[in-house]
Design an enzyme around this catalytic site. Structure first.
Site, mmCIF file in Angstrom:
data_model
loop_
_atom_site.group_PDB
_atom_site.id
_atom_site.type_symbol
_atom_site.label_atom_id
_atom_site.label_comp_id
_atom_site.label_asym_id
_atom_site.label_seq_id
_atom_site.Cartn_x
_atom_site.Cartn_y
_atom_site.Cartn_z
ATOM 1 N N ARG A 111 3.556 92.209 58.724
ATOM 2 C CA ARG A 111 4.427 92.525 57.592
ATOM 3 C C ARG A 111 3.776 92.317 56.227
ATOM 4 O O ARG A 111 4.263 92.858 55.237
ATOM 5 C CB ARG A 111 5.720 91.711 57.692
ATOM 6 C CG ARG A 111 6.491 91.933 58.992
ATOM 7 C CD ARG A 111 6.797 93.400 59.258
ATOM 8 N NE ARG A 111 7.520 93.578 60.526
ATOM 9 C CZ ARG A 111 7.888 94.762 60.978
ATOM 10 N NH1 ARG A 111 7.593 95.879 60.326
ATOM 11 N NH2 ARG A 111 8.530 94.862 62.121
ATOM 12 N N SER B 112 28.039 85.834 58.136
ATOM 13 C CA SER B 112 28.897 86.675 58.969
ATOM 14 C C SER B 112 29.850 87.531 58.154
ATOM 15 O O SER B 112 30.743 87.011 57.475
ATOM 16 C CB SER B 112 29.712 85.801 59.921
ATOM 17 O OG SER B 112 30.707 86.592 60.538
ATOM 18 N N ASP C 33 7.987 79.009 64.373
ATOM 19 C CA ASP C 33 6.788 78.175 64.428
ATOM 20 C C ASP C 33 5.620 78.913 63.777
ATOM 21 O O ASP C 33 5.671 80.139 63.568
ATOM 22 C CB ASP C 33 6.469 77.742 65.866
ATOM 23 C CG ASP C 33 6.068 78.887 66.751
ATOM 24 O OD1 ASP C 33 5.049 79.543 66.453
ATOM 25 O OD2 ASP C 33 6.762 79.127 67.750
#
Lengths: 303, 303, 303, 303
Positions: free
Chosen positions: C223, C122, C212
Site C-alpha cells: 500500500r 457501527s 503485528d
C-alpha cells in the site's frame, strides 16, 4: 513398506470409485488420488482430495460466470502476471487435502505453517505403531562447520555405525517400555497420554493436512529449498511432483518466480546497475556486509 | 432477474459438464452446482465447487486410510459428538466455494469474517453495473424503539413512498454521474478508482468466496440468526439450504447444537438448578442484571 | 480539521497521562501516542498503543531470558539477516494499535488484509457524520491510458470543475436524504441499518486496527507502493513515518529489502548473468514476454 | 528450580527497569512482569509484555477518542454484554506475550491453537538442556476405564516405581547418547538437526508466545477445562492467575459465561422447558442418546 496390506486394500477400494461430477476435474490428479507415495523409510504422502484447477484461478481473478471465452494461452499469461505481482487471493481458490505419515520432528517443523487445517492421529486416544525414522547412511550428516543451522558431509566408518546403533537401540528400548507401561496385563496400565512421552522424536505420526494453493506455495518455497532440512525437503519434493500435474501453469509460474527467482535488496539493485554500466564493484564499495555480498554474488556471478 | 441471458448460457454450459472422479461426491450438491439462487432483488449465490462430505469429517477425525468400516449410523453419532464437544478441525476438512452477488453494505458486514478466501470484482479495473438494492415495501423497516441496533415495524404510507423515492432517485442520479465522469467521450474521463466513490452502498458487487465448513457454520450461526440484519440473513438462509444437502449429518448437528441451542452462564446454570429443585427464583434473587434475566427467561420459560 | 475540539480535549487528556512501566518503551513512539496525524481532507491515523521495540524482535528470535548481552550493533545485523531470509515470526512479536478515520472506499481495500484485528464504527447502531472525501484538484486524475488499473494526468478545466460539482452535490444530497429518512420527527424514521445504504463510498468511517509488525510490513509493502491507489497510499505513508520511530532497525531493513528491493524471476536471473558476462540481451533473446521484459529492464537499466 | 542464577539475574534486571509511558498500564500486571512462575518440575510461564486493559476493550467497542466519559460500572456491564453475545473483536484489542518453558508433548498440544505468534528455541541451531518432565507420583495416572481419552486413578506401588524408573532411565540414556552423537571431540559430530530426534517427548523446550485476549480465552476454555490433560492444564491455570489481574472485568465475564457456563442443544432446551413445567422427563422420552442425556443431566441435576 509404509502401508499394511489391509490399508492398501482400503486405498485400492477408494481408487476404484467412479463418480460423475460437474466440478473442475484434473485427469492427472485423479491418477494420484489416494495412492501412498513413499517418503523416507516409513512415511508417505497421499492426495485425499483437491478443489479447482488452473482455470479456477483465472475464473476467480475475473469473477466470471463460466469458464470464460479466454484462450488457454491467456490463462497462462494471466497466471504468470498474478504470480509476478504477488496477487495471492486467486491462488487461494484451489485447495488440496493430503494424508501424510511423517516423523514427529518433521511434524514439529511442518506445523509452524499455521494457515492450514490439520487432524493428527491422537496418542492420547490411540496407541502409536513401532515405526521410527532411521536415516540412510548417506543422510547421516555431520554438523556443518560453516553454518550453525545446517549439515555437512556424511559421517564415516565407526562414527556412523555408532550413531545408527544409538538411534535404533534407543528407539526400540523406548518403545518396549512404552508397551510395558500401557499394558493392562496384570497391572493398572499407565495412561496413554502419559506413556507417549517416553517416545523419541523419530517415531512416525500421521495427519490429514488441508491447505490452499497460495499457502502451499509458501510452504514449498521454504521447505523445498536447499536450506531446508533434508527430512522435510523430501516431503516438499513429493508434493511438488503432484502439484505439477494438478495446476501446471501455476506451478510453472511458481518455479520461475519463486523457486528459481531471487530477491535483491535496494543496495543490491544499485550495485547491479553500477555493474551493468561497466563499473567494477567490490564488497568494500558495495555498502553490503560480507554475508550480504556473498549472497548477492551467488545470484549475480555464480562461479 | 439476477443474471443476463449470456451469463445463463455460460452457467448452463458448466452445469452440463460431466467428468469422472474418484473424489468424494454428493449427488445433492451436484444438482446445485453453478445454479444462480436468487437473493434480494438482483443478488444470488451460486455453488462453484465443494470438497468433502459427511464421511470426510469422520475420516479425518479418525485419520483413516479408507472410508472406514464404520456404519453410517456411527458417522452420525461421531459427528454429533464432535459438534457437541467443540471439535473444530474435522469440520475444517470440508470446503465450499461460492459466487455471490450482493449489495456493498452487505459485503461490508460479510467481509468481517476473516477466515475465508475472497476475490471481489474490481471497480478500479472494471465498470460496475447499474444495479441497486431497493427494499420491498415489507422490508422497509423503522428503527427499533427497544434496540439501538435493530429494526421495528415496516414504514407506512407517505413515509414509505418518500423513502423509496429517495433511494431510487439518488441511486440513479449517482450512477448517471458515475457514467458521465468516466466517459471518455470528448473529455479525459475520470479514473474508475475515483469515480466509484460516488456510488452508494446499495449498489451490487460480486465475489468468489471460499470457506471451510467450520468457519461457514460460524458465519451461519451469526448471520442466519434472528438478530442479524435481514439483508445478510437471506444470504445465510440460502446457503443453509445448500449445506443441508451437502453434509446432512453435520448440518443436523449444527442446527441442534448451535442454531437451536442456548448458552447459559454460570449464574444461569445455578438458577436453573434452583428452579428444578422447586425454588421460586426472580430477577432479584437470581444475581443477574435485568438484561441477562430477560435473556435467561427467554430460554427457560418462553411465554 | 479532522477532529472536533471535544475530541481534541480527550486526546490531550490521554497524551498527558504518565504511568510507570517495566515494559519495553520507545520514547519516539511515546511522542506520537494518541495524536491525530491528518490524512486526506478529513481523515487521520492515531497510535493508540504499541508492544515491543527492535530489541523485542531479537529477544524472541533468541528466546532469551533478558535483553541479552549482545550489542546494539548485533541487534541490527540480526534483524537484517532475519528480514533477508524471510523469517517472519520474530517480527510478529511487535504489535501496534491504530485509530484510523478514512473514506469507505479506502476501508474496503484496507480490510482485504485479513491478519489484523478491527473494530469499525457501527452505522447500524450510530449515525454517521456529514464528512466526505473530495479530492484536491491535483489528485482528480484521469483514467490511465496504458494501465487498466491506474490513473493518468489530472483532469483539466471544465471537466475537473464538473466532476467536483458532481461529487460535492451528490454527497450532500445523499446525506440530506439520509437525515430525512432517519428523522423521527413527525414520522416513524427508517432503520439506520437501512438508511446508510443511501450514502456514497466517499463518506468517512473510522476504526480501531491492530496488527503485528510482520503483517504491517506486508500491508505497507503493497500500500505504500507506487502502484497503490493514492488515497490508501497516503495512509500507508503516514504509518511509515511512525514505524520509523518505533523500530528503526526493522524499518531500515524493510526499506532496503522490501520497499527498495526487487524480485527477479529465474529467467531474469539468467538474463542478468548473461548481461554481466558481456552478452547483449534483447526481449527477443530473453525468453520473457514484453510485459516481463519491460519490468525487468526497469530494475536492471532504468533510463 | 526452573531458571539458573544467571537467568534469574537477567530477569531481575528487567524487573527493575522503570520507564514513563502514556500507554494503558495495569499495576497488577506490572508486578507479574518477567517473573518466572513455576509450572511442573522444570517449566514456567513469564509475562514478557502486555497491551491494553479492561478499558481498551470498551474503547475499541465504542471506537472512542479518549477513555470515554462512561463510568467504570458501565465498562463492566458492556464487557459482560459483549462476552454474552459472542462479540470477539473488542477482546482482540488486548494482547499478551509470554515466555513459556514446557515439555515437548505439551508444546505439541499447545501449538494446535494457530491464531498466535510463536518463536520456539531451535534445536537445529542450539543444544537442548538435560531437563525432562518426570511426573510427581500423584500424577502418574492409569488409563481411564470409562474414557478412551483420559486418565483414572494414580498407579500404585511397584507399577508406579517401575514406570518412574523407565521414564528416568530412558530420558537420561537418550540424552547421554544425544551428547555423544553431537560431540566433536575426536569425531565429526552428528548434525544437531538429526541428533535431536533421539530425544523423548518429555524433554523441555521453550518459546515466546503472543496472543490476543479473545484467542487466549479460547485457549483457556479448552485447556483450563477439567477434560484437558493435566500437564497442559497447569499451564492454563497459571495463565488464568495472571489474566485475572490484567483484565479483571473481562476475566470475570469469561469465568461466568464460558468456564462456568453450559451449552444446551435444541433438544436440551426443550427438555428443560418440559421439566420446568412440571413434566417428568427421562432419557427415553428426551430424544437424546445416552451420552447426551448424561451430559445434560450433569448440567441440570448434578447429584
Amino acid at each position: 513398506m509404509p502401508v499394511t496390506p489391509e490399508q492398501q486394500a482400503e486405498i485400492d477400494a477408494q481408487r476404484a470409485m467412479r463418480h460423475q461430477t460437474a466440478r473442475a476435474t484434473v485427469p492427472g490428479m485423479e491418477a494420484h488420488l489416494y495412492e501412498a507415495k513413499p517418503v523416507l523409510d516409513h512415511g508417505f504422502i497421499r492426495v485425499i482430495d483437491y478443489m479447482g484447477d488452473d482455470n479456477a484461478i483465472t475464473q476467480a481473478a475475473r469473477v466470471s460466470y463460466g469458464k470464460g471465452t479466454k484462450s488457454v494461452q491467456n490463462d497462462e499469461g494471466l497466471i504468470r502476471y498474478l504470480m509476478r505481482h504477488w496477487h495471492s487471493t486467486p491462488f487461494e481458490m484451489c485447495e488440496i487435502k493430503l494424508h501424510v505419515k511423517l516423523p514427529v520432528f518433521v511434524a514439529r517443523q511442518w506445523i509452524r505453517h499455521r494457515t492450514a487445517n490439520v487432524n493428527e492421529y491422537s496418542a492420547r486416544y490411540s496407541i502409536l505403531d513401532r515405526e521410527f525414522y532411521i536415516p540412510a547412511p548417506e543422510h547421516l550428516a555431520a554438523q556443518s562447520v560453516i553454518n550453525n543451522q545446517g549439515r555437512g558431509e556424511a559421517l564415516q566408518g565407526d562414527e556412523a555405525a555408532r550413531v545408527l546403533e544409538f538411534l535404533k537401540a534407543d528407539s526400540n528400548r523406548a518403545y518396549d517400555h512404552y508397551e510395558e507401561m500401557i499394558s493392562e496385563d496384570g497391572q493398572q496400565g499407565l495412561a496413554r497420554e502419559l506413556a507417549r512421552m517416553n517416545l523419541p522424536a523419530n517415531i512416525y505420526t500421521q495427519w490429514y493436512w488441508k491447505v490452499d494453493l497460495h499457502n502451499l506455495f509458501h510452504f514449498l518455497r521454504l521447505r523445498a529449498d536447499s536450506h531446508a532440512q533434508y527430512e522435510i525437503r523430501v516431503y516438499a519434493d513429493a508434493i511438488c511432483d503432484v502439484v505439477k500435474d494438478w495446476v501446471p501453469f501455476a506451478y510453472g509460474a511458481f518455479e520461475d518466480y519463486r523457486m528459481g527467482g531471487a530477491q535483491l535488496s535496494g543496495r543490491g539493485v544499485e550495485c547491479l546497475r553500477r555493474m551493468l554500466s561497466g563499473e567494477e564493484v567490490t564488497q568494500e564499495t558495495s555498502g553490503m556486509s560480507k554475508g550480504e555480498w556473498r549472497e548477492f554474488m551467488a545470484i549475480a556471478k555464480p562461479n
